[in-house]
Motif scaffolding. Structure first.
Motif, PDB file in Angstrom:
ATOM      1  N   GLU A   1      -4.478  -5.263  -5.101  1.00  0.00           N
ATOM      2  CA  GLU A   1      -6.220  -5.001  -4.079  1.00  0.00           C
ATOM      3  C   GLU A   1      -6.969  -5.935  -4.105  1.00  0.00           C
ATOM      4  O   GLU A   1      -7.478  -6.428  -3.085  1.00  0.00           O
TER       5      GLU A   1
ATOM      6  N   GLU B   1     -11.366  -3.439   0.158  1.00  0.00           N
ATOM      7  CA  GLU B   1     -10.385  -3.737  -0.939  1.00  0.00           C
ATOM      8  C   GLU B   1     -11.385  -4.310  -2.252  1.00  0.00           C
ATOM      9  O   GLU B   1     -11.329  -4.193  -2.800  1.00  0.00           O
TER      10      GLU B   1
ATOM     11  N   GLU C   1       0.672  -1.179   0.045  1.00  0.00           N
ATOM     12  CA  GLU C   1      -0.204  -0.383   0.362  1.00  0.00           C
ATOM     13  C   GLU C   1       0.700   1.376   0.215  1.00  0.00           C
ATOM     14  O   GLU C   1       0.831   2.410  -0.754  1.00  0.00           O
TER      15      GLU C   1
HETATM   16 FE   LIG Z   1      -4.613  -2.846  -1.219  1.00  0.00          FE
END
Ligand SMILES: [Fe+2]
Ligand SMILES: [Fe+2]
Length: 192
Positions: A146, A116, A63
């Motif tokens: 993701e 997500e 991230e």
């Molecule tokens: Fe993510």
């Protein structure tokens, strides 16, 4: 595949095209918040050891890498990074998290997984629909990561309660997420 109970409104992509700068800024904040969520979970549950710590540490790293990539994209486009007033999406989902353990851990992981999942769904729309080729490629490059995070959060939830409880709670939270998303978070955001 993502367990979402409602699809993003088709008008969302048109609003995105009209407000690209705001969407890109929001995306930067989303990546930063996603790193913070994973780090907070490590801080709360590091006594569990692996695989929880290993998987969450990997998410933090990924991230932060996404955050850096969005910041570089903003810089290339001459967009100055700045704060945005957060939408109520994350706050409303956070209010659904129960306070007692292990329900709290379960809810935190499932809410993270739902966020997500929603990011993933919207990145798929962006990669298919954006007229700007650089941006469409950018979202195509983030999509799989993701989707992987979504799956990891759901998998980690099984370390806290039996599978049937994970499935029932995920279903309930996904219904709530669908209500929140349908009741009008700004259409000019990824979701944050
Ligand atoms: Fe993510
Ligand atoms: Fe990300």
């Amino acid at each position: 595949m993502l367990g979402l109970k409602t699809a993003t409104d088709p008008s969302w992509i048109h609003q995105v095209e009209l407000h690209l700068e705001e969407v890109l800024l929001d995306h930067a904040h989303c990546e930063k918040k996603a790193a913070r969520t994973a780090l907070n979970l490590i801080c709360a549950y590091d006594d569990r050891g692996d695989p929880l710590c290993r998987e969450l540490e990997q998410i933090v790293v990924e991230e932060l890498e996404h955050f850096r990539l969005v910041l570089e994209l903003l810089a290339r486009r001459g967009i100055v990074y700045r704060r945005l007033k957060p939408s109520s999406y994350g706050k409303k989902l956070g209010e659904l998290i129960r306070s007692r353990e292990p329900e709290r851990a379960l809810d935190r992981l499932l809410v993270a997984g739902l966020i997500e999942g929603r990011s993933c769904e919207r990145f798929a729309i962006l990669k298919e629909s954006l007229a700007d080729a650089e941006l469409a490629d950018f979202y195509a490059s983030l999509f799989e990561s993701e989707a992987g995070h979504h799956a990891i959060y759901l998998q980690l939830a099984h370390g806290f309660v039996p599978a049937a409880e994970v499935a029932a709670r995920f279903d309930w939270l996904a219904e709530k997420e669908a209500e929140i998303i349908s009741r009008g978070e700004p259409l000019t955001r990824i979701h944050s």
